[in-house]
Design an enzyme around this catalytic site. Sequence first.
Site, PDB file in Angstrom:
ATOM      1  N   PRO A   1       0.821  -1.217   0.000  1.00 47.91           N
ATOM      2  CA  PRO A   1       0.000   0.000   0.000  1.00 47.91           C
ATOM      3  C   PRO A   1       0.850   1.260   0.000  1.00 47.91           C
ATOM      4  O   PRO A   1       2.060   1.216   0.299  1.00 47.91           O
ATOM      5  CB  PRO A   1      -0.779  -0.118   1.308  1.00 47.91           C
ATOM      6  CG  PRO A   1       0.199  -0.808   2.235  1.00 47.91           C
ATOM      7  CD  PRO A   1       0.948  -1.786   1.349  1.00 47.91           C
TER       8      PRO A   1
ATOM      9  N   LEU B   1      -2.964  -7.625   9.207  1.00 49.49           N
ATOM     10  CA  LEU B   1      -3.791  -8.064  10.323  1.00 49.49           C
ATOM     11  C   LEU B   1      -5.037  -8.762   9.792  1.00 49.49           C
ATOM     12  O   LEU B   1      -5.920  -8.121   9.217  1.00 49.49           O
ATOM     13  CB  LEU B   1      -4.195  -6.864  11.192  1.00 49.49           C
ATOM     14  CG  LEU B   1      -3.053  -5.918  11.622  1.00 49.49           C
ATOM     15  CD1 LEU B   1      -3.608  -4.791  12.494  1.00 49.49           C
ATOM     16  CD2 LEU B   1      -1.956  -6.675  12.352  1.00 49.49           C
TER      17      LEU B   1
ATOM     18  N   GLY C   1      -9.260  -6.527   5.427  1.00 51.87           N
ATOM     19  CA  GLY C   1     -10.346  -5.601   5.147  1.00 51.87           C
ATOM     20  C   GLY C   1     -10.091  -4.251   5.804  1.00 51.87           C
ATOM     21  O   GLY C   1      -9.084  -4.049   6.484  1.00 51.87           O
TER      22      GLY C   1
ATOM     23  N   GLU D   1     -14.191   4.728   8.065  1.00 51.05           N
ATOM     24  CA  GLU D   1     -12.746   4.711   8.287  1.00 51.05           C
ATOM     25  C   GLU D   1     -12.132   6.001   7.768  1.00 51.05           C
ATOM     26  O   GLU D   1     -12.427   6.447   6.653  1.00 51.05           O
ATOM     27  CB  GLU D   1     -12.108   3.519   7.568  1.00 51.05           C
ATOM     28  CG  GLU D   1     -10.610   3.411   7.822  1.00 51.05           C
ATOM     29  CD  GLU D   1      -9.953   2.279   7.046  1.00 51.05           C
ATOM     30  OE1 GLU D   1      -9.044   1.641   7.604  1.00 51.05           O
ATOM     31  OE2 GLU D   1     -10.351   2.039   5.888  1.00 51.05           O
TER      32      GLU D   1
ATOM     33  N   THR E   1       0.196   3.770   2.040  1.00 49.95           N
ATOM     34  CA  THR E   1       0.191   4.335   3.391  1.00 49.95           C
ATOM     35  C   THR E   1       1.383   3.873   4.231  1.00 49.95           C
ATOM     36  O   THR E   1       1.907   4.643   5.033  1.00 49.95           O
ATOM     37  CB  THR E   1      -1.113   3.962   4.110  1.00 49.95           C
ATOM     38  OG1 THR E   1      -1.344   2.556   3.940  1.00 49.95           O
ATOM     39  CG2 THR E   1      -2.286   4.747   3.549  1.00 49.95           C
ATOM     40  N   ASN E   2       1.786   2.628   4.059  1.00 47.30           N
ATOM     41  CA  ASN E   2       2.936   2.077   4.811  1.00 47.30           C
ATOM     42  C   ASN E   2       3.868   1.358   3.836  1.00 47.30           C
ATOM     43  O   ASN E   2       4.101   0.158   3.959  1.00 47.30           O
ATOM     44  CB  ASN E   2       2.449   1.092   5.887  1.00 47.30           C
ATOM     45  CG  ASN E   2       1.413   1.687   6.804  1.00 47.30           C
ATOM     46  OD1 ASN E   2       1.671   2.637   7.528  1.00 47.30           O
ATOM     47  ND2 ASN E   2       0.208   1.130   6.775  1.00 47.30           N
TER      48      ASN E   2
ATOM     49  N   CYS F   1      -4.236   1.142   9.820  1.00 49.70           N
ATOM     50  CA  CYS F   1      -5.659   0.778   9.786  1.00 49.70           C
ATOM     51  C   CYS F   1      -6.207   0.357  11.141  1.00 49.70           C
ATOM     52  O   CYS F   1      -7.432   0.324  11.319  1.00 49.70           O
ATOM     53  CB  CYS F   1      -5.902  -0.321   8.755  1.00 49.70           C
ATOM     54  SG  CYS F   1      -4.924  -1.807   9.004  1.00 49.70           S
TER      55      CYS F   1
ATOM     56  N   GLY G   1      -6.187  -1.223  -0.171  1.00 46.46           N
ATOM     57  CA  GLY G   1      -7.585  -0.829  -0.181  1.00 46.46           C
ATOM     58  C   GLY G   1      -8.519  -2.007  -0.380  1.00 46.46           C
ATOM     59  O   GLY G   1      -8.118  -3.090  -0.818  1.00 46.46           O
TER      60      GLY G   1
END
Length: 502
Positions: free
Chosen positions: A117, A420, A218, A341, A119-120, A251, A200
């Site tokens: 992703p 996760l 998810g 979220e 984001t990280n 997340c 995503g």
Amino acid sequence: MQLADKDLISIQETRLLLKNAKKAQVELAQMSQCQIDTICKAIKDAAMANLERLAKMANEETGFGVVEDKVIKNYFASQVVYESIKEMKTVGIVSYDEVKKIFEVAVPMGVVAGLIPSTNPTSTVIYKALIAIKAGNAIVFSPHPTAKNCIIETVRVLKDAAVAAGMPEDCIGCATEITLEGTAELLKNKDTSLILATGGEPMVKAAYSSGNPAIGVGPGNGPAFIEKSADIPVAVKQIIDSKTFDNGVICASEQSIIVERESEAEVIKELIKQGCYILSADEKKRLETVMMTPKMTMNPKIVGKSAAYIAEMAGIRVPQETKILIGIENRVGHDVPFSREKLCPILAFYIEDDWLKACERSVEILTKEGMGHTMIIHSRDEEIIKEFALKKPVSRLLVNTPGALGGVGGTTNLIPAFTLGCGAVGGSITSDNISPLNLLNLRRVAYGVVELDEIRKNVERESKIDPTGTVGKAAALDQAVEDKLDRVTDIIFEKLRNQLNI
């Protein structure tokens, strides 16, 4: 004239990466545990030597988060993950039960497709490389296009170190021509053994519908319940620590706060004291206009940005040092932005009559979005904590700890991980924090311990025993009646003999 079809090039590149990875993985699978562990240590050491540089690259390229926090995430993905897996047995015979006469052999899955992703980006590459190689797998990375350069550089750093430590060269690969068609090829290709999808919701759905085995994550949408017995200043600090860490892009971070009505004033006072901004009704409406796209998906322009930056986008004036923007909410739904979220420093704030109503609100929020992921509770009441544990549709209930860092195993004793699992309720194959043990199969070798003749004898013997005693009681009654009749008959015959003088 030179013609180049980027889609076709990316598909061909992906096929070649997978073909080479499959061949290299066969060599990797022949290595000893010591050799595998040496390679993993080299990957960890290379990441540790580049923590800050890679963090800066990720921040500059994506515009998400905070450099200092990305350094911590890179450290976590390398040093902390390495320490958690270094003693794991992942090669050859990994367990032996002398009593049951069973032993287990670790079997690598093959080639892992690692979706990364934005984001990280750098931390997820480090983490996935470590757990894949530790399990004896090759891995081919598919970068998010907005984080392409920092991901490719991270892969290069790790691969160079791993090859120098003895890893077959093509066991770590990375696509450089990024297209949807290339990613689809990675997911569906027969040489892909397992998809490790972090990203995503559309990407995760694509992974699960690819026809290949997949582990996906998810969306998170974790509520944080501050129960009245909690240490409120500490609870507020932990929520702020979590939601501002890397500007909220993890997340597992909190997405809403739930309080009981009797605690409302104290919690709001503490939030303001610690640097949060409570939005007015008008300001909340203005912020909602920038939180979601017209299709009611998260607006990428707010992801990983500071509270002050997002407020300015919405035309709201707040102090520059504002940590989190908080909106009072009483609704939950797809069209209610604050209940969704939000990977940035924005929180919904729900007020309920008591902990039972807070429990119901938590379930409502998670049912709409975030099923199976994470929830946080701040409380000193163990009975209420147990009630929440029994009833919440999550894979992780975190107690008195920041959600973002607790969920990934940073401030808890959960397995350190950046993927996760959300369990079946969240559409995932597992509820685990993903480790090397999720990336290998176990071949179980079982010795015979009983013969068929003995099983037959046991069945025959056991079938004659009436565990309820009903058959035994009936037989005893029949025997008693028969004995009684015999005695009556004897008496009658005795009287006849006396009368006839026989």
